[in-house]
Design a protein around this motif. Structure first.
Motif, PDB file in Angstrom:
ATOM      1  N   ASN A  55       0.797  -1.223   0.000  1.00 15.38           N
ATOM      2  CA  ASN A  55       0.000   0.000   0.000  1.00 15.38           C
ATOM      3  C   ASN A  55       0.833   1.279   0.000  1.00 15.38           C
ATOM      4  O   ASN A  55       0.299   2.373   0.171  1.00 15.38           O
ATOM      5  CB  ASN A  55      -0.938  -0.012   1.205  1.00 15.38           C
ATOM      6  CG  ASN A  55      -1.930  -1.148   1.133  1.00 15.38           C
ATOM      7  OD1 ASN A  55      -2.659  -1.269   0.151  1.00 15.38           O
ATOM      8  ND2 ASN A  55      -1.934  -2.010   2.145  1.00 15.38           N
ATOM      9  N   ASP A 142     -10.789  -1.106  -4.339  1.00 13.51           N
ATOM     10  CA  ASP A 142     -11.282  -0.573  -5.608  1.00 13.51           C
ATOM     11  C   ASP A 142     -11.667   0.894  -5.468  1.00 13.51           C
ATOM     12  O   ASP A 142     -11.443   1.698  -6.384  1.00 13.51           O
ATOM     13  CB  ASP A 142     -12.482  -1.380  -6.097  1.00 13.51           C
ATOM     14  CG  ASP A 142     -12.083  -2.742  -6.646  1.00 13.51           C
ATOM     15  OD1 ASP A 142     -10.914  -2.895  -7.063  1.00 13.51           O
ATOM     16  OD2 ASP A 142     -12.927  -3.655  -6.646  1.00 13.51           O
ATOM     17  N   ARG A 145      -8.429   2.882  -5.487  1.00  9.00           N
ATOM     18  CA  ARG A 145      -7.842   2.988  -6.816  1.00  9.00           C
ATOM     19  C   ARG A 145      -8.533   4.057  -7.655  1.00  9.00           C
ATOM     20  O   ARG A 145      -7.909   4.700  -8.501  1.00  9.00           O
ATOM     21  CB  ARG A 145      -7.918   1.638  -7.523  1.00  9.00           C
ATOM     22  CG  ARG A 145      -6.825   0.652  -7.140  1.00  9.00           C
ATOM     23  CD  ARG A 145      -6.882  -0.600  -7.977  1.00  9.00           C
ATOM     24  NE  ARG A 145      -7.821  -1.558  -7.450  1.00  9.00           N
ATOM     25  CZ  ARG A 145      -7.495  -2.586  -6.663  1.00  9.00           C
ATOM     26  NH1 ARG A 145      -6.232  -2.772  -6.319  1.00  9.00           N
ATOM     27  NH2 ARG A 145      -8.416  -3.422  -6.231  1.00  9.00           N
ATOM     28  N   THR A 154      -6.042   9.683 -11.114  1.00 11.44           N
ATOM     29  CA  THR A 154      -6.516   8.704 -10.147  1.00 11.44           C
ATOM     30  C   THR A 154      -5.369   8.224  -9.254  1.00 11.44           C
ATOM     31  O   THR A 154      -4.188   8.296  -9.621  1.00 11.44           O
ATOM     32  CB  THR A 154      -7.130   7.482 -10.840  1.00 11.44           C
ATOM     33  OG1 THR A 154      -6.111   6.803 -11.590  1.00 11.44           O
ATOM     34  CG2 THR A 154      -8.277   7.888 -11.759  1.00 11.44           C
ATOM     35  N   TRP A 156      -4.846   5.181  -8.730  1.00 16.45           N
ATOM     36  CA  TRP A 156      -4.257   4.079  -9.491  1.00 16.45           C
ATOM     37  C   TRP A 156      -3.144   4.598 -10.403  1.00 16.45           C
ATOM     38  O   TRP A 156      -2.038   4.035 -10.435  1.00 16.45           O
ATOM     39  CB  TRP A 156      -5.343   3.397 -10.337  1.00 16.45           C
ATOM     40  CG  TRP A 156      -4.962   2.044 -10.875  1.00 16.45           C
ATOM     41  CD1 TRP A 156      -5.318   0.838 -10.383  1.00 16.45           C
ATOM     42  CD2 TRP A 156      -4.113   1.775 -12.003  1.00 16.45           C
ATOM     43  NE1 TRP A 156      -4.760  -0.181 -11.126  1.00 16.45           N
ATOM     44  CE2 TRP A 156      -4.018   0.375 -12.128  1.00 16.45           C
ATOM     45  CE3 TRP A 156      -3.429   2.573 -12.918  1.00 16.45           C
ATOM     46  CZ2 TRP A 156      -3.266  -0.245 -13.127  1.00 16.45           C
ATOM     47  CZ3 TRP A 156      -2.677   1.958 -13.913  1.00 16.45           C
ATOM     48  CH2 TRP A 156      -2.597   0.580 -14.011  1.00 16.45           C
ATOM     49  N   GLU A 157      -3.419   5.668 -11.142  1.00 15.87           N
ATOM     50  CA  GLU A 157      -2.431   6.201 -12.091  1.00 15.87           C
ATOM     51  C   GLU A 157      -1.192   6.723 -11.379  1.00 15.87           C
ATOM     52  O   GLU A 157      -0.056   6.443 -11.787  1.00 15.87           O
ATOM     53  CB  GLU A 157      -3.069   7.309 -12.922  1.00 15.87           C
ATOM     54  CG  GLU A 157      -4.158   6.819 -13.872  1.00 15.87           C
ATOM     55  CD  GLU A 157      -5.001   7.944 -14.446  1.00 15.87           C
ATOM     56  OE1 GLU A 157      -5.564   7.761 -15.530  1.00 15.87           O
ATOM     57  OE2 GLU A 157      -5.096   9.015 -13.789  1.00 15.87           O
ATOM     58  N   ALA A 160       0.779   3.795  -9.665  1.00 20.82           N
ATOM     59  CA  ALA A 160       1.453   2.960 -10.659  1.00 20.82           C
ATOM     60  C   ALA A 160       2.666   3.675 -11.231  1.00 20.82           C
ATOM     61  O   ALA A 160       3.727   3.063 -11.443  1.00 20.82           O
ATOM     62  CB  ALA A 160       0.474   2.577 -11.767  1.00 20.82           C
ATOM     63  N   ASP A 165       2.647  -1.663  -7.315  1.00 17.44           N
ATOM     64  CA  ASP A 165       1.784  -2.619  -7.999  1.00 17.44           C
ATOM     65  C   ASP A 165       0.364  -2.408  -7.482  1.00 17.44           C
ATOM     66  O   ASP A 165      -0.041  -3.002  -6.480  1.00 17.44           O
ATOM     67  CB  ASP A 165       2.261  -4.054  -7.731  1.00 17.44           C
ATOM     68  CG  ASP A 165       1.445  -5.094  -8.506  1.00 17.44           C
ATOM     69  OD1 ASP A 165       0.436  -4.710  -9.134  1.00 17.44           O
ATOM     70  OD2 ASP A 165       1.814  -6.279  -8.457  1.00 17.44           O
ATOM     71  N   VAL A 166      -0.396  -1.559  -8.158  1.00 15.31           N
ATOM     72  CA  VAL A 166      -1.674  -1.098  -7.625  1.00 15.31           C
ATOM     73  C   VAL A 166      -2.718  -2.209  -7.598  1.00 15.31           C
ATOM     74  O   VAL A 166      -3.682  -2.137  -6.839  1.00 15.31           O
ATOM     75  CB  VAL A 166      -2.186   0.122  -8.423  1.00 15.31           C
ATOM     76  CG1 VAL A 166      -3.308   0.818  -7.678  1.00 15.31           C
ATOM     77  CG2 VAL A 166      -1.058   1.110  -8.672  1.00 15.31           C
ATOM     78  N   ASP A 167      -2.534  -3.239  -8.395  1.00 19.81           N
ATOM     79  CA  ASP A 167      -3.484  -4.354  -8.371  1.00 19.81           C
ATOM     80  C   ASP A 167      -3.417  -5.117  -7.052  1.00 19.81           C
ATOM     81  O   ASP A 167      -4.351  -5.864  -6.722  1.00 19.81           O
ATOM     82  CB  ASP A 167      -3.216  -5.313  -9.530  1.00 19.81           C
ATOM     83  CG  ASP A 167      -3.565  -4.694 -10.881  1.00 19.81           C
ATOM     84  OD1 ASP A 167      -4.460  -3.827 -10.913  1.00 19.81           O
ATOM     85  OD2 ASP A 167      -2.924  -5.053 -11.884  1.00 19.81           O
TER      86      ASP A 167
END
Length: 399
Positions: A55, A142, A145, A154, A156-157, A160, A165-167
């Motif tokens: 995280n 989710d 993200r 975002t 996420w963007e 990353a 590793d945002v997944d």
């Protein structure tokens, strides 16, 4: 040996905000990246092994990671135009405490770590204590993200791009299960220690608090060509809501309610806004915070309907009252002597962790009584007193 004051001096030029004054250091931006790099280098000089969790939180381990770990630390990000001490004081004090303990030949009998939590202030993506919320699973991965900053980027963007590793972000029960005790040192964000005449205090409670976004929608139009009678202007109910926040907050004992951010779209000086978003920060002891927010929401709906606008209210974060671990507080009081206990209206990563592990806080006196502002301050003598108190407590916890 490095003092906390000296370590703070090393980062004093990172993230200075020429427009607002103070510092603007936000998750995954250049100043915050520089601070994280500085922390890694400093921790490695002390022989600590540094890792980044899924995280984005940094962990500097003194010895091998393991269960019943003693963990201390804070954050390095800031609010827009914040002070020099909020967050970094806890991190630099932790590093100074480790160095002081090493200098006297101490070696922890328990696993020991200094942690830097990511996006504590929510200054970029709007949700406070995001790193600790993700780790504890108190925010959905989710949803995290999909969070956006004011420029539309975002989480996420941004994460990353920084190499995360945002997944894989989200609850990390195995890591959380390693923590035996968590202790966070922080500059006081009020004037309790001024009135008590003490350099250091033990945290007792954090009052319930949350953030809500009010989105008013109307009709964007020309400021000169549109008659007043023909307007559906979302700025009017937004303005009435700001006034209602102050008025309604005064009806509840010890309530704090604030609108610190208001964003019209498109934002031109000769344009009637099509939408206006404002963010409410509300804090009230006990479970009455949602009641206050509902009263504010009703006032906002009434104002929106009168102007022909629509309104959406979204809760972005909420935390109930937190009482820090009783045994840890009792131990801190015994070890530190005549040190007062203080409640606070400010949220912290320690308050998020308190729902899962024994957690506590130490506060260092702020002679201005002001925080989240360039005027935030702590005297060098008090800073060092806080670091000594932290070192003493950590030695006892890890012995």
């Amino acid at each position: 040996m490095n003092s906390t004051t000296g370590l703070l001096g090393e980062i004093a030029d990172v993230g200075r905000d020429a427009k607002r004054g103070g510092y603007s250091r936000h998750a995954f931006d250049a100043p915050e990246h520089d601070l994280r790099t500085w922390f890694v280098e400093r921790a490695q000089r002390l022989g600590l092994d540094v890792e980044t969790d899924r995280n984005g939180n940094l962990w500097a381990w003194w010895g091998a990671p393991g269960p019943d770990a003693v963990v201390t630390g804070s954050h390095l990000d800031s609010v827009p135009g914040g002070g020099a001490f909020d967050g970094p004081l806890g991190v630099t004090s932790a590093l100074a405490a480790v160095e002081a303990l090493q200098a006297k030949g101490f070696r922890p009998a328990k696993p020991f770590a200094v942690v830097v939590f990511a996006e504590e202030e929510g200054g970029r993506f709007g949700v406070p204590c995001l790193g600790s919320r993700l780790m504890t699973g108190t925010i959905d991965a989710d949803r995290a993200r999909a969070l956006r900053d004011p420029d539309g980027v975002t989480f996420w963007e941004a994460a990353a791009k920084s190499g995360l590793d945002v997944d894989r972000i989200g609850a990390e029960p195995e890591r959380l299960g390693l923590i035996g005790r968590f202790l966070e040192l922080h500059v006081e964000q009020g004037r309790g220690l001024i009135d008590l005449g003490s350099a250091v205090a033990i945290g007792s409670t954090v009052i319930a608090h949350g953030r809500w976004r009010f989105s008013f929608s109307g009709q964007g139009n020309h400021a000169g060509a549109t008659l007043i009678a023909d307007r559906v202007d979302p700025m009017l109910p937004a303005a009435e809501t700001v006034v209602a926040v102050r008025r309604l907050a005064t009806t509840r004992a010890d309530a704090r309610a604030t609108v610190g951010r208001l964003v019209p779209t498109p934002g031109g000086t000769n344009v009637i806004a099509s939408t206006v978003d404002l963010w409410l920060d509300a804090r009230v002891p006990g479970p009455v915070t949602p009641e206050l927010v509902e009263d504010i929401s009703q006032a906002a709906r009434t104002a929106a309907e009168a102007e022909g606008c629509s309104l959406t209210v979204t809760r972005e974060s909420y935390s109930d009252d937190v009482v820090f671990d009783e045994k840890l507080r009792r131990d801190l009081g015994e070890w530190l002597g005549e040190v007062p206990e203080l409640p606070t209206g400010a949220g912290h990563d320690a308050a998020i962790l308190a729902g899962f592990v024994p957690a506590g806080m130490l506060y260092v006196r702020n002679p201005t009584g002001i925080s989240h502002s360039p005027e935030e301050f702590a005297e060098a003598a008090d800073v060092e007193a806080g670091a000594r108190a932290l070192a003493e407590v950590l030695e006892r916890l890890a012995a």
